[in-house]
Structure formats: C-alpha cells, structure tokens
Scaffold this motif. Structure first.
Motif, PDB file in Angstrom:
ATOM      1  N   SER A 234       0.839  -1.198   0.000  1.00  0.00           N
ATOM      2  CA  SER A 234       0.000   0.000   0.000  1.00  0.00           C
ATOM      3  C   SER A 234       0.874   1.250   0.000  1.00  0.00           C
ATOM      4  CB  SER A 234      -0.916   0.001   1.221  1.00  0.00           C
ATOM      5  OG  SER A 234      -1.800  -1.087   1.184  1.00  0.00           O
ATOM      6  N   LYS A 235       0.475   2.247  -0.795  1.00  0.00           N
ATOM      7  CA  LYS A 235       1.337   3.407  -0.969  1.00  0.00           C
ATOM      8  C   LYS A 235       0.559   4.719  -0.955  1.00  0.00           C
ATOM      9  CE  LYS A 235       1.364   2.942  -6.077  1.00  0.00           C
ATOM     10  NZ  LYS A 235       0.760   4.176  -6.503  1.00  0.00           N
ATOM     11  N   ASP A 236       1.325   5.799  -0.818  1.00  0.00           N
ATOM     12  CA  ASP A 236       0.815   7.165  -0.929  1.00  0.00           C
ATOM     13  C   ASP A 236      -0.350   7.429   0.016  1.00  0.00           C
ATOM     14  OD1 ASP A 236       1.405   6.906  -4.445  1.00  0.00           O
ATOM     15  OD2 ASP A 236       2.689   7.782  -2.922  1.00  0.00           O
ATOM     16  N   GLY A 237      -0.187   7.024   1.269  1.00  0.00           N
ATOM     17  CA  GLY A 237      -1.175   7.303   2.301  1.00  0.00           C
ATOM     18  C   GLY A 237      -2.051   6.135   2.668  1.00  0.00           C
ATOM     19  N   ALA A 238      -2.217   5.154   1.775  1.00  0.00           N
ATOM     20  CA  ALA A 238      -2.979   3.951   2.115  1.00  0.00           C
ATOM     21  C   ALA A 238      -2.173   3.125   3.123  1.00  0.00           C
ATOM     22  CB  ALA A 238      -3.275   3.132   0.865  1.00  0.00           C
ATOM     23  N   HIS A 239      -2.833   2.592   4.135  1.00  0.00           N
ATOM     24  CA  HIS A 239      -2.149   1.908   5.232  1.00  0.00           C
ATOM     25  C   HIS A 239      -1.663   0.521   4.817  1.00  0.00           C
ATOM     26  CE1 HIS A 239      -4.668   4.492   8.244  1.00  0.00           C
ATOM     27  NE2 HIS A 239      -3.732   5.194   7.624  1.00  0.00           N
ATOM     28  N   ILE A 240      -0.405   0.223   5.139  1.00  0.00           N
ATOM     29  CA  ILE A 240       0.143  -1.110   4.905  1.00  0.00           C
ATOM     30  C   ILE A 240      -0.561  -2.097   5.831  1.00  0.00           C
ATOM     31  CG2 ILE A 240       2.207  -2.542   5.233  1.00  0.00           C
ATOM     32  CD1 ILE A 240       3.850  -0.185   4.176  1.00  0.00           C
ATOM     33  N   ARG A 241      -1.008  -3.240   5.263  1.00  0.00           N
ATOM     34  CA  ARG A 241      -1.739  -4.245   6.020  1.00  0.00           C
ATOM     35  C   ARG A 241      -1.309  -5.638   5.571  1.00  0.00           C
ATOM     36  NH1 ARG A 241      -7.157  -3.606   6.230  1.00  0.00           N
ATOM     37  NH2 ARG A 241      -7.106  -1.370   5.886  1.00  0.00           N
ATOM     38  N   LYS A 242      -1.972  -6.675   6.065  1.00  0.00           N
ATOM     39  CA  LYS A 242      -1.630  -8.048   5.725  1.00  0.00           C
ATOM     40  C   LYS A 242      -2.176  -8.428   4.353  1.00  0.00           C
ATOM     41  CE  LYS A 242      -1.556  -9.976  10.417  1.00  0.00           C
ATOM     42  NZ  LYS A 242      -2.072 -11.058  11.270  1.00  0.00           N
ATOM     43  N   THR A 243      -1.435  -9.327   3.673  1.00  0.00           N
ATOM     44  CA  THR A 243      -1.953  -9.943   2.446  1.00  0.00           C
ATOM     45  C   THR A 243      -1.393 -11.351   2.348  1.00  0.00           C
ATOM     46  OG1 THR A 243      -2.081  -9.804   0.031  1.00  0.00           O
ATOM     47  CG2 THR A 243      -0.067  -8.988   1.050  1.00  0.00           C
ATOM     48  N   LYS A 244      -2.219 -12.288   1.887  1.00  0.00           N
ATOM     49  CA  LYS A 244      -1.733 -13.652   1.654  1.00  0.00           C
ATOM     50  C   LYS A 244      -1.222 -13.809   0.230  1.00  0.00           C
ATOM     51  CE  LYS A 244      -6.394 -15.358   0.625  1.00  0.00           C
ATOM     52  NZ  LYS A 244      -7.442 -16.314   1.025  1.00  0.00           N
ATOM     53  N   ASP A 245      -1.432 -12.787  -0.620  1.00  0.00           N
ATOM     54  CA  ASP A 245      -1.019 -12.817  -2.019  1.00  0.00           C
ATOM     55  C   ASP A 245       0.401 -12.252  -2.140  1.00  0.00           C
ATOM     56  OD1 ASP A 245      -2.214 -11.160  -5.062  1.00  0.00           O
ATOM     57  OD2 ASP A 245      -0.741 -12.752  -4.729  1.00  0.00           O
ATOM     58  N   PHE A 246       1.368 -13.100  -2.451  1.00  0.00           N
ATOM     59  CA  PHE A 246       2.753 -12.649  -2.514  1.00  0.00           C
ATOM     60  C   PHE A 246       2.972 -11.604  -3.595  1.00  0.00           C
ATOM     61  CE2 PHE A 246       7.146 -12.853  -1.545  1.00  0.00           C
ATOM     62  CZ  PHE A 246       7.841 -12.750  -2.736  1.00  0.00           C
ATOM     63  N   THR A 247       2.173 -11.623  -4.661  1.00  0.00           N
ATOM     64  CA  THR A 247       2.338 -10.615  -5.722  1.00  0.00           C
ATOM     65  C   THR A 247       1.967  -9.227  -5.230  1.00  0.00           C
ATOM     66  OG1 THR A 247       0.090 -10.980  -6.575  1.00  0.00           O
ATOM     67  CG2 THR A 247       1.863 -12.322  -7.502  1.00  0.00           C
ATOM     68  N   SER A 248       1.241  -9.140  -4.114  1.00  0.00           N
ATOM     69  CA  SER A 248       0.889  -7.847  -3.525  1.00  0.00           C
ATOM     70  C   SER A 248       1.780  -7.487  -2.342  1.00  0.00           C
ATOM     71  CB  SER A 248      -0.577  -7.849  -3.065  1.00  0.00           C
ATOM     72  OG  SER A 248      -1.448  -8.057  -4.148  1.00  0.00           O
ATOM     73  N   ALA A 249       2.791  -8.319  -2.069  1.00  0.00           N
ATOM     74  CA  ALA A 249       3.674  -8.063  -0.931  1.00  0.00           C
ATOM     75  C   ALA A 249       4.551  -6.846  -1.191  1.00  0.00           C
ATOM     76  CB  ALA A 249       4.534  -9.289  -0.651  1.00  0.00           C
ATOM     77  N   GLY A 250       4.787  -6.068  -0.157  1.00  0.00           N
ATOM     78  CA  GLY A 250       5.677  -4.910  -0.266  1.00  0.00           C
ATOM     79  C   GLY A 250       7.129  -5.347  -0.343  1.00  0.00           C
ATOM     80  N   LYS A 251       7.909  -4.596  -1.108  1.00  0.00           N
ATOM     81  CA  LYS A 251       9.343  -4.878  -1.238  1.00  0.00           C
ATOM     82  C   LYS A 251      10.098  -3.802  -0.465  1.00  0.00           C
ATOM     83  CE  LYS A 251      12.514  -6.660  -4.749  1.00  0.00           C
ATOM     84  NZ  LYS A 251      12.716  -6.864  -6.202  1.00  0.00           N
ATOM     85  N   PHE A 252      10.574  -4.193   0.724  1.00  0.00           N
ATOM     86  CA  PHE A 252      11.186  -3.250   1.640  1.00  0.00           C
ATOM     87  C   PHE A 252      12.705  -3.252   1.506  1.00  0.00           C
ATOM     88  CE2 PHE A 252       7.457  -2.241   4.208  1.00  0.00           C
ATOM     89  CZ  PHE A 252       6.616  -3.305   3.932  1.00  0.00           C
TER      90      PHE A 252
END
Length: 329
Positions: A234-252
C-alpha cells in the motif's frame, strides 16, 4: 462570443478563493478525462489541462465541480467552505478553519498537528486511543545485538521485532493495519520474518540494496487466524496491512542507522508514517525513495519451541554481546 469582463472577474475570484493543499480548479459540465489530461467547459471556452507530476491523474470531486491532479487511487475531498486535498482510501478531510484541514483516517479528527480518534461515551484519549482509564504500558523494546564491522547483522529466514524510538512496537491491529503502538489485548507486536523471496530460504545476509519481503508469523490478535501473511505494498497514504497474495507483498529495504538502529525503507519507494498521528500506520511513498522509518530490530525465535533457544542468552557478563558456542545443537 467572448466572455464579458464581469464574468471573467467572477471566475477568477472563484478560482483564487479556493483553499487547497493541491492546485484545484473549478470546472464546467461535460468534463472528459483521458490519461493525465482533462477537457472541460470553462465559461464559453473549451479548456484542456494536463497533470505533469509523475503518477498524477485528473481527479474530480464527488460533485464533479472541481478537479486537481492527485496520485492514482486517491480522492479529491473538500469544498470551498473548507479546503481541498488529495486523500488516500480510508481517509477523510477533517479539521477546522482555526487549525486547518488534513487527510486523516476515517473516524478521526485533526487538531492542527496530528490526527486523533474521536472519543465518545465519556472516554478520554490516551496514547492515541480512546480508553476509560489509564492506557496500557509500552510494548517490548531492546537494542539490537552488535555485529562485526561492515555487515548488516540481519539474516534471511530469521525473525525480529521492530521497536520505534518511543518504545512502541510495530504490529497489526484488529483491522489488519500495521501501527507502532503499545501492546494490549487488541494489538500485539509483530514477529517479522525477513525474506529475500517467497520461499524465504534462510542463512543469506540482508544488505541495504536488497529487496526484502516481510512476513508476520503472528495471526490476528484474538483468533490467531491469517498467520504467516505478508506486509503489502500500500502506498501514498494507504495503510500497509496483511496480504496472503505474494504478488501484492511490499518490497522493503533495511539499512543500518547510527546507535544500533535500522531504517525501514522500500526497494523502490520510501516508507514513512501515513498520517500525523501519535500511533501512525505506515505507507510506501512513491515520490520519495529515500524516506525511511527508524526502528530498533531485536532478533527473536521464529519457533518458541526450538531447543536452539537455550543458547539465546550469552554466557559472559554482557548477555547481549558475549558469545556462546551452540555448535552441539
């Protein structure tokens, strides 16, 4: 037919009176948006404008009377009586003429400095929460174990806690959103496993230039469901949360910081607080790749039942630094 001087003056007065965090324009009917361009009737002329900022697109207010260039996924909120701003999903534009206006999470208010929950039924605000009595104590916090020169001290497959500078621990609330907050029955710190890929093979060093995926081994606060899910992108103000979909995982990314701390950023984007709050959620900042948020990282067992945990305490006077031989395990 040319617009009269009086009509032109009235239009310019309307535009100049708009109070906005972003440039906002009054538009006529029949607005048409194509990509980063918008065309609309302006008095008796057809006007065309383009959004120049990377990732910005023309965004209309809900009444379709005003537009501004917002990042994709944001909403243009506000009015002539308040102000206008681009807000991320799950946020409202709140405040007052005395303190100003700001995008805050839905259900919160703005006091001129930070977003705060609105307390009802006689509850008071303590540590960013509405409570009936004194708020809970702070979560766990400890400095990281010093490591040899020129290594990050972080290893893929291992698990860590993330503690903010004020002692609050990063973790997921009942809503699945990640905050740095004190621990209580509705919130606990995350057990974060650092991974270089979806398989999360262990034993590899993690360097500042590496893209790191973060998996929270803890599940939902009260049920334990949804454990082992990824922190999302999640970006630009949207809150980072959980996801079970690895394609939606954040790259930190994680980089050593002075005084034994680490700064949590993104491989491509920055990471920072989503709102001006005492217990802020985090978000990726697509426009600022250098932004990062400072935490103390403490290595903890990924499996609390493992016999190797017997060797976590060190044998010397300084249990954080003196080494112990666990080769027999």
């Amino acid at each position: 037919m040319k617009p009269s001087p009086l009509n032109l003056f009235v239009f310019l007065l309307q535009v100049s009176s708009i109070q906005a965090k972003v440039p906002t324009f009054k538009i006529g009917p029949d607005a048409a948006i194509s990509g980063n361009k918008i065309e609309y009737d302006d008095l008796e002329c057809r006007t065309a404008k383009s959004c120049a900022a990377p990732g910005a697109v023309p965004t209309l207010t809900s009444d379709k009377k005003y537009f501004a260039c917002c990042l994709e996924g944001q909403k243009l909120l506000g009015s002539l009586e308040t102000a206008f701003d681009c807000c991320a999903a799950g946020h409202d534009l709140v405040g007052s003429g005395e303190v100003g206006y700001r995008c805050c999470p839905t259900g919160q208010t703005y006091d001129g400095l930070i977003c705060k929950p609105v307390c009802e039924n006689g509850k008071v605000l303590v540590d960013g929460k509405c409570v009936c009595a004194k708020g809970p104590g702070e979560g766990p916090g400890a400095g990281p174990i010093p490591e040899p020169f020129c290594t990050s001290g972080l290893t893929s497959g291992k698990c860590y806690t993330f503690t903010a500078l004020n002692g609050n621990a990063l973790g997921a609330g009942e809503d699945g959103i990640y905050y740095a907050r004190p621990n209580d029955m509705n919130f606990h710190y995350g057990k974060f496993q650092l991974c270089l890929d979806e398989k999360c093979e262990g034993g590899n060093p993690i360097n500042p230039q590496d893209g790191v995926y973060i998996r929270d081994l803890y599940g939902d606060v009260k049920t334990g469901a949804n454990k082992g899910q990824w922190l999302d992108n999640s970006k630009d103000g949207a809150h980072i949360r959980k996801t079970k979909d690895f394609t939606s995982a954040g790259k930190f990314s994680l980089s050593k910081w002075p005084c034994g701390r680490y700064c949590l950023g993104g491989a491509e984007w920055g990471v920072g607080p989503a709102c001006p709050s005492q217990t802020p959620a985090i978000t990726f900042f697509s426009q600022d790749p250098q932004m990062c948020t400072v935490f103390d990282l403490t290595e903890i067992p990924c499996d609390i039942k493992s016999p190797a945990n017997n060797c976590i305490w060190k044998s010397g006077k300084n249990q954080c630094c003196d080494k112990v031989d666990c080769g027999h395990l």
